[in-house]
Design an enzyme around this catalytic site. Structure first.
Site, PDB file in Angstrom:
ATOM      1  N   THR A 120       0.814  -1.214   0.000  1.00 27.70           N
ATOM      2  CA  THR A 120       0.000   0.000   0.000  1.00 27.70           C
ATOM      3  C   THR A 120       0.846   1.262   0.000  1.00 27.70           C
ATOM      4  OG1 THR A 120      -1.556   1.292   1.336  1.00 27.70           O
ATOM      5  CG2 THR A 120      -0.130  -0.193   2.522  1.00 27.70           C
ATOM      6  N   TYR A 144      -2.017   0.432   9.858  1.00 30.13           N
ATOM      7  CA  TYR A 144      -2.227  -0.269   8.593  1.00 30.13           C
ATOM      8  C   TYR A 144      -0.975  -0.203   7.723  1.00 30.13           C
ATOM      9  CZ  TYR A 144      -3.801  -1.012   3.795  1.00 30.13           C
ATOM     10  OH  TYR A 144      -3.907  -1.454   2.505  1.00 30.13           O
TER      11      TYR A 144
END
Length: 332
Positions: A120, A144
């Protein structure tokens, strides 16, 4: 080199994973999906693939690898909601980092040669420059992003110690749906802007929240690089070809188009495509959100034969809307 065996897709019953399954099958690969179906849907898996309901950290994954002669793994399984990672970080380190470690160990023990990881742009945190390139500092500002960066580090170290190569694909904002209507984003309570907006346009939601209007951007709202999910799936297939052809090389590549749209620009596009004026409610910033994330995508264009086919914001919205309407017809 030729590819002899199957591709295991973890999280293949989810949003991005189900599109990768379609792209692999369309390209002629045999696919086995491993998904615990906590957030995924069995009906989202193309029937040409084999579905095994199992958690990726289960040691029984090794038997699946053996039984299906798995030679490559595409790893999508994990948790993906940034605000939730801030409020429940241990969930993200368990589902993303710890589970990935177990899967990588199974891959090494069973002699899997190639590993493609769903990473990501959140690994960059608040970038020092925009667009951001793969060699720029990685300083995640939420759990995250950190959980994904830790998995990248594991893959780097494992590839140095074992006969396995990997490609970590750093996604920017994924949106849209399969243009043929075979899959799309079906998650209940999704947090992706375009998904939320088309839900509002079709009456599933009453409004769209705009989180933060005081960012240092052209209209004060957050700017993101939106990539069509089918283009992203095609990038995975191309990355697999690269790993097979260069078994001693590993890669980290940004997946984006190299240009960004603000929240308000995206909502304007949804208004245009749907011919519905969506109610916008302005709220404060969410924890862990950077002002602007746009990909420097020169590396992926140089490394792969992949080229975007769907780089059009209105087109992305159109496909997302078509899928939302199909979900309504399906009663989902």
């Amino acid at each position: 080199m030729t590819f002899d065996g199957k591709v295991m897709v973890t999280g293949g019953a989810g949003y991005i994973g189900s599109h990768a399954v379609l792209a692999l099958l369309d390209a002629g690969y045999e696919v086995v999906v491993v998904d615990n179906l906590v957030t995924g849907f069995a009906w989202a898996v193309d029937p040409r693939a084999t579905l095994v309901e199992m958690a990726v950290e289960d040691p029984a994954v090794r038997q699946v690898i053996r039984d299906h002669r798995v030679r490559a793994i595409m790893h999508f399984a994990g948790s993906v909601v940034v605000p939730e990672s801030v409020s429940d970080p241990l969930k993200y380190y368990r589902n993303n980092t710890v589970a990935s470690r177990a899967l990588i160990e199974s891959a090494v023990e069973e002699g899997v040669a190639h590993f493609i990881f769903s990473s990501t742009a959140a690994t960059y945190g608040t970038p020092q420059r925009v667009p951001v390139a793969e060699g720029d500092p990685t300083v995640p500002i939420n759990p995250y992003g950190m959980s994904k960066l830790m998995t990248e580090a594991m893959l780097r170290d494992v590839a140095a110690a074992h006969p396995i190569n990997y490609c970590a694909l750093r996604y920017f904002n994924v949106a849209g749906a399969d243009p043929q209507g075979r899959s799309g984003q079906s998650t209940v309570g999704a947090t992706h802007l375009i998904k939320i907006a088309v839900e509002a346009a079709t009456g599933k939601r009453g409004h769209v929240g705009v989180f933060g209007t005081d960012f240092a951007t052209r209209d004060g709202t957050g700017v993101r690089d939106y990539i069509h999910v089918s283009d992203l799936a095609d990038a995975h297939v191309a990355a697999l070809g690269l790993l097979v052809s260069q078994p001693a090389e590993s890669h980290i590549l940004n997946c984006g188009y190299g240009r960004g749209f603000s929240v308000l620009e995206v909502l304007d596009a949804v208004d245009r495509v749907t011919n519905v004026a969506i109610e916008r409610r302005f709220e404060g910033r969410r924890a862990g959100d950077p002002a602007e994330l746009v990909a420097d995508n020169r590396a992926i264009l140089a490394a792969l034969p992949w080229r975007p086919k769907r780089d059009d914001l209105d087109g992305i919205v159109h496909d997302a809307l078509a899928w939302e309407r199909k979900l309504a017809e399906m009663g989902k």
